[in-house]
Design an enzyme around this catalytic site. Sequence first.
Site, PDB file in Angstrom:
ATOM      1  CG  ASN A  51      -2.081   0.953   1.098  1.00 35.18           C
ATOM      2  OD1 ASN A  51      -1.961   1.954   0.391  1.00 35.18           O
ATOM      3  ND2 ASN A  51      -3.174   0.690   1.771  1.00 35.18           N
ATOM      4  CG  ASP A  52       1.589   3.210   3.684  1.00 39.39           C
ATOM      5  OD1 ASP A  52       0.503   3.660   3.262  1.00 39.39           O
ATOM      6  OD2 ASP A  52       1.796   2.916   4.866  1.00 39.39           O
ATOM      7  CB  VAL A  53       5.953   0.506  -0.807  1.00 34.87           C
ATOM      8  CG1 VAL A  53       6.447   0.306   0.612  1.00 34.87           C
ATOM      9  CG2 VAL A  53       5.146  -0.697  -1.267  1.00 34.87           C
ATOM     10  CB  VAL A  54       2.450   1.347  -4.841  1.00 33.20           C
ATOM     11  CG1 VAL A  54       3.439   0.247  -5.163  1.00 33.20           C
ATOM     12  CG2 VAL A  54       1.293   0.794  -4.037  1.00 33.20           C
ATOM     13  CB  SER A 104       1.189   5.847   6.636  1.00 31.61           C
ATOM     14  OG  SER A 104       0.440   5.715   5.451  1.00 31.61           O
TER      15      SER A 104
END
Lengths: 99, 462
Positions: free
Chosen positions: B388-391, B429
């Site tokens: 999720n957050d990494v993209v 996050s």
Amino acid sequence: MIEGVAALYILMLAAFVGFEVISRVPVILHTPLMSGSNFIHGIVLVGAMIALGQAETGLEMTIGFIAVLLAAGNAVGGYVVTERMLEMFKSSDKKEQGK
Amino acid sequence: MSGIVELVYFATAVTFILGLKRMSHPTTARSGIHWAGIAMAVATVATLFHPEIQGRYILMLLAVAIGGGVAYLGARKVEMTDMPQMIAIYNGMGGGAAAAIAAVELIRVAENPMLAETHGAMALWLGVLGALIGCVAFSGSVVAWAKLDGRMQKSFNFKNQQWVNLAIIAVAVLFGIIIATTTPGPFTLIVFFALALAFGAMMALPIGGADMPVIISLFNAFTGLAVAMEGFVLDNAAMIIAGTVVGSAGTLLTQLMAKAMNRKLSSVLFKQFGGAPSGEKTEVEGSMRPTDPSDGGIQMAYADKVIIVPGYGMAVAQAQHKIWEMVELLTERGVDVKFAIHPVAGRMPGHMNVLLAEAGVPYDMIYDLEEINNEFEMADVTLVIGANDVVNPVAKSDPDSPLYGMPILNADQSKNVLVIKRGQGSGFSGVENHLFYLDHTRMVYGDGQKVVGEMIASIKTL
């Protein structure tokens, strides 16, 4: 006894070795390597055995016993976890990924 | 005899360094841990003949059998997804052992002040410092383990927490100085150890989520240092060298991890991230468009190039085996498939690689962020599974976002994006992911393993 200044040299050189070894590591090996270094500080087992071997009173023996117990857990657990992780690293036929 | 033991310790230290070196390359990594293991075994046996050991052999073997046996069973049966907390707990044990050694030596000195002379002042100071660091590593790692293992609430904050922590460590250091300079009583020793333990726990308590691996790595470095310090007390070269190497390697590894997340180590330690609510949610225009797994599978089957971005969700769903099965099918059809791994995907750097390796994915199909980020625009389909957050593109576009500045995988640039996700919630996050709302993104809801299974079924029908 390792004298003061000599001790500092040992510390400094060993610290550089640690930096050098890690600095060229591909990201995929970060977790196994953390686990591997976790195993290596399991050498505390040697010190724990010496501490227990020197113990005289009951209190010292109890704490020494705990030290050996914990250290053995660190060494054995660290080894098995690292070994299990690295066991899974297989390469396909085309060796060497392009860096 | 003592000369031979010393020689064995020397050889052990050298082998550890060579082993660590071998562990830092994929093809030699396995032999590296074997080398280190043999060295450890030899050093342990040699220690039985150490001249300063006056007995207690039965106790010693008993402790090794219990500690080693429990750890062996635990490490054998644990799932690969749970590895991070196992590393944390074994690391904590090492720190605890170092602190316990210090306790034995300090008690001996307190009972017999003559010993302080033979140890020397410097060894005494280092011993106290090692005790402090070891205690912090012990209690901190135990808290980290409890959190990752789901035995403890995710984060724990209260007002003026940092000042309380500062006070605890200041008083602990003060007691440490008293111990190193005078002949301490039992009360002084107990307070010192209690405060040091409390500080470690307090340090780990407020840290949650994505920052966990960083703190575990830091405690790993701490344990290394504590072992080196106690090595000075016991005059043991193997402990000094191995401990210092781990201490510095661990510190560097911690920095690399923090850098990969674009976070300063200080802000990991002194600020809250994942646990705290991220304030107002940014409004996102548009809506998420769901699609069927079978449609997604067919889309990939007809693509030329597919990039797969795995995240922690894949680990939770244990979907890696199914994914590899699907990748094999796609490769047979001539599709170029690559895996893109973000440095902090999962719970630790390399966590995803380990899981994919477990499923049989060769490591040369797996690419780092820098290696693959330019290829996304050429990809027909990017399959995001459990990441999720990494993209999340807001890391590049929205300066107000807590993710801003974190390097991300450019999944949004590929021609089509498929996202496999359990529900509509946000990532670690708590930030909304704008990628999910893009026109060329399709959401596939459901359990990762099941969804990929359905994709495989649809590819097979073609």
